[in-house]
Design an enzyme around this catalytic site. Structure first.
Site, PDB file in Angstrom:
ATOM      1  N   ALA A 102       2.995   5.363   1.651  1.00  0.00           N
ATOM      2  CA  ALA A 102       2.349   4.274   1.024  1.00  0.00           C
ATOM      3  C   ALA A 102       2.295   3.966  -0.263  1.00  0.00           C
ATOM      4  CB  ALA A 102       0.981   5.831   0.342  1.00  0.00           C
TER       5      ALA A 102
ATOM      6  N   GLY B 193       3.752   8.262   3.578  1.00  0.00           N
ATOM      7  CA  GLY B 193       2.469   7.528   4.245  1.00  0.00           C
ATOM      8  C   GLY B 193       3.061   7.405   6.035  1.00  0.00           C
TER       9      GLY B 193
ATOM     10  N   GLU C 153       3.125   9.863   7.976  1.00  0.00           N
ATOM     11  CA  GLU C 153       2.216  10.450   8.310  1.00  0.00           C
ATOM     12  C   GLU C 153       1.786   9.685   9.182  1.00  0.00           C
ATOM     13  OE1 GLU C 153       0.970  10.987   4.286  1.00  0.00           O
ATOM     14  OE2 GLU C 153       1.118  12.932   4.320  1.00  0.00           O
TER      15      GLU C 153
ATOM     16  N   GLU D  46       8.680  11.628  -0.533  1.00  0.00           N
ATOM     17  CA  GLU D  46       7.041  11.677  -1.873  1.00  0.00           C
ATOM     18  C   GLU D  46       7.668  12.449  -3.037  1.00  0.00           C
ATOM     19  OE1 GLU D  46       6.431  12.551   1.397  1.00  0.00           O
ATOM     20  OE2 GLU D  46       4.742  11.261   2.274  1.00  0.00           O
TER      21      GLU D  46
HETATM   22  C1  HXC Z   1       5.771  -0.242  -2.351  1.00  0.00           C
HETATM   23  C2  HXC Z   1       7.595  -0.434  -1.334  1.00  0.00           C
HETATM   24  C3  HXC Z   1       7.884   0.640  -0.577  1.00  0.00           C
HETATM   25  C4  HXC Z   1       7.056   1.569  -0.794  1.00  0.00           C
HETATM   26  C5  HXC Z   1       9.933   0.032   0.269  1.00  0.00           C
HETATM   27  N1  HXC Z   1       8.762  -1.450  -1.484  1.00  0.00           N
HETATM   28  N2  HXC Z   1       9.020   0.584  -0.416  1.00  0.00           N
HETATM   29  N3  HXC Z   1       6.948  -0.952  -1.901  1.00  0.00           N
HETATM   30  N4  HXC Z   1       5.333   0.923  -1.773  1.00  0.00           N
HETATM   31  N5  HXC Z   1       6.447   2.457   0.012  1.00  0.00           N
HETATM   32  C6  HXC Z   1       9.054  -2.379  -1.313  1.00  0.00           C
HETATM   33  C7  HXC Z   1      10.577  -2.607  -3.147  1.00  0.00           C
HETATM   34  O1  HXC Z   1      10.092  -2.377  -4.114  1.00  0.00           O
HETATM   35  C8  HXC Z   1      11.444  -3.382  -2.518  1.00  0.00           C
HETATM   36  O2  HXC Z   1      10.702  -5.030  -2.893  1.00  0.00           O
HETATM   37  C9  HXC Z   1      11.124  -4.159  -0.765  1.00  0.00           C
HETATM   38  O3  HXC Z   1      10.033  -2.787   0.167  1.00  0.00           O
HETATM   39  C10 HXC Z   1      12.414  -3.648  -0.528  1.00  0.00           C
HETATM   40  O4  HXC Z   1      13.025  -2.571  -0.686  1.00  0.00           O
HETATM   41  P1  HXC Z   1      13.792  -1.757  -1.297  1.00  0.00           P
HETATM   42  O5  HXC Z   1      13.923  -1.187  -2.027  1.00  0.00           O
HETATM   43  O6  HXC Z   1      14.560  -3.539  -1.765  1.00  0.00           O
HETATM   44  O7  HXC Z   1      14.774  -1.917   0.169  1.00  0.00           O
HETATM   45  P2  HXC Z   1      15.934  -0.779   0.282  1.00  0.00           P
HETATM   46  O8  HXC Z   1      17.168  -1.188  -0.922  1.00  0.00           O
HETATM   47  O9  HXC Z   1      16.885  -1.573   1.554  1.00  0.00           O
HETATM   48  O10 HXC Z   1      15.530   0.436   0.206  1.00  0.00           O
HETATM   49  C11 HXC Z   1      14.668   1.050   1.435  1.00  0.00           C
HETATM   50  C12 HXC Z   1      14.169   2.293   0.955  1.00  0.00           C
HETATM   51  C13 HXC Z   1      13.630   1.983  -0.630  1.00  0.00           C
HETATM   52  C14 HXC Z   1      14.881   3.345   0.928  1.00  0.00           C
HETATM   53  C15 HXC Z   1      13.126   2.577   2.042  1.00  0.00           C
HETATM   54  O11 HXC Z   1      12.740   1.153  -0.478  1.00  0.00           O
HETATM   55  C16 HXC Z   1      12.470   3.444  -0.819  1.00  0.00           C
HETATM   56  O12 HXC Z   1      12.718   4.183  -1.025  1.00  0.00           O
HETATM   57  N6  HXC Z   1      11.210   2.831  -0.638  1.00  0.00           N
HETATM   58  C17 HXC Z   1      10.218   4.288  -1.333  1.00  0.00           C
HETATM   59  C18 HXC Z   1       9.951   5.498   0.015  1.00  0.00           C
HETATM   60  C19 HXC Z   1       8.521   6.399  -0.481  1.00  0.00           C
HETATM   61  O13 HXC Z   1       8.961   6.772  -1.663  1.00  0.00           O
HETATM   62  N7  HXC Z   1       7.675   6.402   0.801  1.00  0.00           N
HETATM   63  C20 HXC Z   1       7.194   7.260   0.084  1.00  0.00           C
HETATM   64  C21 HXC Z   1       5.596   6.640  -0.620  1.00  0.00           C
HETATM   65  S1  HXC Z   1       4.415   7.352  -1.104  1.00  0.00           S
HETATM   66  P3  HXC Z   1      10.629  -6.110  -3.810  1.00  0.00           P
HETATM   67  O14 HXC Z   1       9.550  -6.286  -4.342  1.00  0.00           O
HETATM   68  O15 HXC Z   1      11.476  -4.841  -4.774  1.00  0.00           O
HETATM   69  O16 HXC Z   1      11.684  -7.155  -2.886  1.00  0.00           O
HETATM   70  C22 HXC Z   1       3.389   8.259   0.429  1.00  0.00           C
HETATM   71  C23 HXC Z   1       2.481   8.853  -0.190  1.00  0.00           C
HETATM   72  C24 HXC Z   1       1.863   8.900   0.818  1.00  0.00           C
HETATM   73  O17 HXC Z   1       3.709   7.456   0.768  1.00  0.00           O
HETATM   74  C25 HXC Z   1       0.162   9.692   0.764  1.00  0.00           C
HETATM   75  C26 HXC Z   1      -0.630   9.293   1.798  1.00  0.00           C
HETATM   76  C27 HXC Z   1      -0.472   8.350   1.999  1.00  0.00           C
END
Ligand code: HXC
Length: 260
Positions: A68, A111, A114, A134
């Site tokens: 998400a 997400g 999911e 998460e």
């Molecule tokens: C918003 C995101 C994002 C996310 C990545 N980005 N994941 N933006 N929401 N979930 C953005 C980053 O901010 C960044 O933007 C660009 O994508 C590239 O990501 P980087 O982090 O620079 O890449 P990298 O270093 O290769 O790392 C990749 C990654 C990391 C390990 C996947 O991005 C990460 O940990 N993302 C979050 C993963 C996460 O926690 N997902 C769960 C979300 S909560 P900029 O602008 O800086 O270039 C969830 C709840 C579900 O899903 C509920 C039901 C739907």
């Protein structure tokens, strides 16, 4: 229709296969509200379109979806989340009648995982990383992650993935039955489309009732699932495709299915 102007997804066709591509590459396909709304709309349009038989859902090589959209959620409160109730729309994905084949690669997180688990068959590239991170954000899955993952991989593996937040590799996901097949990254989409075409050639009413019956097994007692299955089985004897399929077998020729 299929030529709708979507902002965050792309839709395409390959014969009877509808292809939906998540398209927010600059943020690893983070699932914001509009993307999910567009996705659900596209899925429902394809579900209504008789010329589409199966659906392939994909992202890009680097990410199916990294979860998400965290930026969109960062300033929410419990009450704003409750009032927005943004995850209810996800329930509609589970009501799509046609098989959805996920073609995943790279990050399949939160997400994204999911969403993948809402699909019916999953083809993964070797570079796929699947996880529910998460917990690292101080929250937990909100679109089925604790429930579907546990049913798919079992309690102890689900606990490990959900409590550590660490992703697993494609090979490990294969071992745990989270994906059907792992292929080189150049092949994952083609492999999924080929499989989708194979299923698209099957009698559609049987496809539909098999999908529904398998989903019944997930949240019902066995006795209810068996009764549902039997009714579906009997119902298919009202179809022309049953007559044709069995007659073709007896006559030693290939059946021609019409979906009636
Ligand atoms: C918003 C995101 C994002 C996310 C990545 N980005 N994941 N933006 N929401 N979930 C953005 C980053 O901010 C960044 O933007 C660009 O994508 C590239 O990501 P980087 O982090 O620079 O890449 P990298 O270093 O290769 O790392 C990749 C990654 C990391 C390990 C996947 O991005 C990460 O940990 N993302 C979050 C993963 C996460 O926690 N997902 C769960 C979300 S909560 P900029 O602008 O800086 O270039 C969830 C709840 C579900 O899903 C509920 C039901 C739907």
């Amino acid at each position: 229709g299929e030529q709708m102007d979507y902002e965050f997804i792309r839709v395409a066709r390959d014969q009877a296969v509808g292809i939906i591509t998540l398209h927010r590459p600059e943020v690893l396909n983070a699932l914001n509200l509009k993307l999910v709304d567009e996705l659900v709309e596209a899925l429902e349009n394809m579900d209504r379109d008789d010329s589409v038989r199966t659906i392939v859902l994909t992202g890009n090589e680097k990410a199916f979806a990294a979860g998400a959209d965290i930026d969109e959620m960062a300033d929410e409160t419990a009450i704003s989340m409750l009032l927005k109730d943004q995850f209810t729309v996800w329930d509609r994905i589970a009501t799509i009648n046609k098989p959805i084949i996920a073609a995943v690669s790279g990050y399949v997180l939160g997400g994204g995982c999911e969403l993948m688990m809402n699909c019916d068959i999953v083809i993964a590239s070797e570079t796929t990383k699947i996880g529910q991170p998460e917990i690292n954000l101080g929250v937990m899955p909100g679109a089925g992650g604790t429930q579907r993952l546990t049913k798919m991989v079992g309690k102890v593996k689900a606990m490990e993935m959900l409590l550590t937040g660490s992703p697993i590799s494609a090979e490990e996901a294969l071992r745990y039955g989270l994906v059907n097949k792992v292929v080189p990254v150049e092949m994952y989409l083609q492999e999924a489309v080929t499989l989708a075409k194979k299923i698209a050639a099957k009698p559609p009413l049987a496809v539909r009732l098999i999908k529904k019956s398998v989903l019944k097994a997930i949240d019902n007692p066995l006795s209810e699932g068996l009764a549902y299955e039997r009714n579906c089985f009997y119902l298919l004897f009202a179809s022309e495709d049953q007559t044709e399929g069995m007659r073709a077998f007896v006559e030693k020729r290939k059946p021609k299915f019409t979906g009636r």
